[in-house]
Design a protein around this motif. Structure first.
Motif, PDB file in Angstrom:
ATOM      1  N   LYS A   1       0.829  -1.207   0.000  1.00  0.00           N
ATOM      2  CA  LYS A   1       0.000   0.000   0.000  1.00  0.00           C
ATOM      3  C   LYS A   1       0.861   1.254   0.000  1.00  0.00           C
ATOM      4  CE  LYS A   1      -4.078  -2.051   2.168  1.00  0.00           C
ATOM      5  NZ  LYS A   1      -4.917  -2.124   3.390  1.00  0.00           N
TER       6      LYS A   1
ATOM      7  N   GLY B   1       0.970   4.163  -2.727  1.00  0.00           N
ATOM      8  CA  GLY B   1       0.606   5.495  -2.249  1.00  0.00           C
ATOM      9  C   GLY B   1      -0.677   5.524  -1.451  1.00  0.00           C
ATOM     10  N   ILE B   2      -1.248   4.362  -1.168  1.00  0.00           N
ATOM     11  CA  ILE B   2      -2.476   4.279  -0.376  1.00  0.00           C
ATOM     12  C   ILE B   2      -2.185   4.642   1.076  1.00  0.00           C
ATOM     13  CG2 ILE B   2      -4.306   2.716   0.424  1.00  0.00           C
ATOM     14  CD1 ILE B   2      -3.788   1.107  -2.189  1.00  0.00           C
ATOM     15  N   GLU B   3      -1.030   4.193   1.561  1.00  0.00           N
ATOM     16  CA  GLU B   3      -0.520   4.594   2.867  1.00  0.00           C
ATOM     17  C   GLU B   3       0.731   5.445   2.655  1.00  0.00           C
ATOM     18  OE1 GLU B   3      -1.847   4.154   5.736  1.00  0.00           O
ATOM     19  OE2 GLU B   3      -3.018   2.303   5.778  1.00  0.00           O
ATOM     20  N   LYS B   4       1.067   6.267   3.629  1.00  0.00           N
ATOM     21  CA  LYS B   4       2.239   7.132   3.558  1.00  0.00           C
ATOM     22  C   LYS B   4       3.251   6.696   4.612  1.00  0.00           C
ATOM     23  CE  LYS B   4       4.824  10.798   2.777  1.00  0.00           C
ATOM     24  NZ  LYS B   4       5.661  10.927   1.573  1.00  0.00           N
TER      25      LYS B   4
ATOM     26  N   ASN C   1       6.669  11.283  -2.646  1.00  0.00           N
ATOM     27  CA  ASN C   1       5.591  12.202  -2.280  1.00  0.00           C
ATOM     28  C   ASN C   1       4.496  12.300  -3.338  1.00  0.00           C
ATOM     29  OD1 ASN C   1       6.823  13.031   0.221  1.00  0.00           O
ATOM     30  ND2 ASN C   1       8.305  14.170  -1.008  1.00  0.00           N
ATOM     31  N   LEU C   2       4.497  11.380  -4.303  1.00  0.00           N
ATOM     32  CA  LEU C   2       3.473  11.414  -5.346  1.00  0.00           C
ATOM     33  C   LEU C   2       2.175  10.781  -4.855  1.00  0.00           C
ATOM     34  CD1 LEU C   2       5.394  10.560  -8.640  1.00  0.00           C
ATOM     35  CD2 LEU C   2       5.018  12.783  -7.560  1.00  0.00           C
ATOM     36  N   SER C   3       1.063  11.227  -5.434  1.00  0.00           N
ATOM     37  CA  SER C   3      -0.257  10.690  -5.084  1.00  0.00           C
ATOM     38  C   SER C   3      -0.487   9.343  -5.773  1.00  0.00           C
ATOM     39  CB  SER C   3      -1.344  11.665  -5.528  1.00  0.00           C
ATOM     40  OG  SER C   3      -1.385  11.737  -6.953  1.00  0.00           O
ATOM     41  N   ILE C   4      -1.588   8.694  -5.402  1.00  0.00           N
ATOM     42  CA  ILE C   4      -1.960   7.428  -6.040  1.00  0.00           C
ATOM     43  C   ILE C   4      -2.129   7.628  -7.540  1.00  0.00           C
ATOM     44  CG2 ILE C   4      -3.736   5.636  -6.202  1.00  0.00           C
ATOM     45  CD1 ILE C   4      -4.366   6.141  -3.254  1.00  0.00           C
ATOM     46  N   ASP C   5      -2.852   8.669  -7.941  1.00  0.00           N
ATOM     47  CA  ASP C   5      -3.088   8.922  -9.364  1.00  0.00           C
ATOM     48  C   ASP C   5      -1.784   9.173 -10.108  1.00  0.00           C
ATOM     49  OD1 ASP C   5      -5.779   8.600  -9.048  1.00  0.00           O
ATOM     50  OD2 ASP C   5      -6.240  10.739  -8.974  1.00  0.00           O
ATOM     51  N   GLU C   6      -0.887   9.915  -9.494  1.00  0.00           N
ATOM     52  CA  GLU C   6       0.393  10.202 -10.146  1.00  0.00           C
ATOM     53  C   GLU C   6       1.213   8.924 -10.316  1.00  0.00           C
ATOM     54  OE1 GLU C   6       1.403  14.786  -8.813  1.00  0.00           O
ATOM     55  OE2 GLU C   6       1.542  13.197  -7.288  1.00  0.00           O
ATOM     56  N   ARG C   7       1.179   8.063  -9.338  1.00  0.00           N
ATOM     57  CA  ARG C   7       1.896   6.783  -9.448  1.00  0.00           C
ATOM     58  C   ARG C   7       1.246   5.891 -10.505  1.00  0.00           C
ATOM     59  NH1 ARG C   7       4.133   5.518  -3.322  1.00  0.00           N
ATOM     60  NH2 ARG C   7       4.116   7.696  -2.660  1.00  0.00           N
TER      61      ARG C   7
END
Length: 237
Positions: free
Chosen positions: A45, A49-52, A67-73
């Motif tokens: 996760k 990017g689901i968890e940080k 530091n990228l978001s889920i969508d960016e990944r």
């Protein structure tokens, strides 16, 4: 392809991941296993990017994605297969595949990918995604959505969970053909011996750490013969 550097994660003052360092090469089928609570699901996760993570760095194809978001990944080519695909009233399998591919794929293209995951295309392409589908059917549809995304790194979190024995045996056949179906690297969490056997490498996690990385033959031999093994391997016949 994927590099994790000193990944740490705590929850409620408990260390879930403790200084994880890992390199995963391109075009590999990697299995992650270990006892419950060892940090497997948290690790994948964090990759998605689901968890940080609390600290550490994640590199994907040489790019820092920490530091990228889920969508960016996802846009970079990382895909995550949940245990069941999303369900909305009136949403058909073809609709879901169009959403997953982010383009207006034809029904023929949908039928082609459904055939590759072992579903009768004509029977399923216009079928609504609802409670009438079995666990095995949902798993195949989920794999189809991952395949149509053409991801570079595909993550599966215990894909065998919640399906019957017949569906599981058919699922193994699909994963055996995964390299042809899904180009790139596959990262899969599993306790099932049949899935571990088809991996290029098996990563064993214990208490938030990577305990060892071995070839499947070596890993299974050690865990079958060692009565003090730290994870239970399930033989689903």
């Amino acid at each position: 392809m994927l590099k994790l550097e000193n990944i740490c994660f705590e929850r409620d003052n408990k260390k879930i991941l403790d200084n994880i360092n890992l390199n995963i090469d391109t075009d590999k089928f990697i299995a992650i296993t270990g006892p419950n609570g060892s940090g497997k699901s948290t690790l994948v996760k964090i990759i998605m990017g689901i968890e940080k993570q609390d600290s550490g760095k994640i590199l994907f194809e040489g790019k820092d994605i920490t530091n990228l978001s889920i969508d960016e990944r996802a846009n970079l080519g990382i895909g995550f297969a949940f245990q069941q695909p999303i369900k909305f009233k009136g949403l058909t399998v073809h609709d879901l595949l169009k959403i997953a591919s982010k383009r207006n794929i034809t029904k023929k293209e949908s039928c082609d990918i459904l055939s590759k995951v072992g579903l009768c295309a004509n029977e399923y392409v216009d079928r609504e995604i609802n409670g009438s589908l079995s666990g095995g059917e949902l798993k195949r549809i989920e794999i189809a959505t991952v395949a149509v995304r053409e991801t570079k790194l595909t993550i599966f979190d215990e894909p065998e969970a919640g399906i019957d024995l017949w569906s599981f045996n058919n699922l193994i056949e699909i994963f055996e053909d995964m390299r042809n179906l899904i180009k790139g690297t596959t990262l899969i969490i599993s306790h099932q011996e049949k899935i571990l056997r088809i991996a290029d490498e098996v990563i064993l996690m214990k208490s938030g750490k990577i305990a060892k990385i071995e070839k499947p033959e070596e890993f299974l031999k050690n865990n079958i013969e060692d009565n003090t093994k730290c994870c239970k391997i399930n033989k689903k016949n």
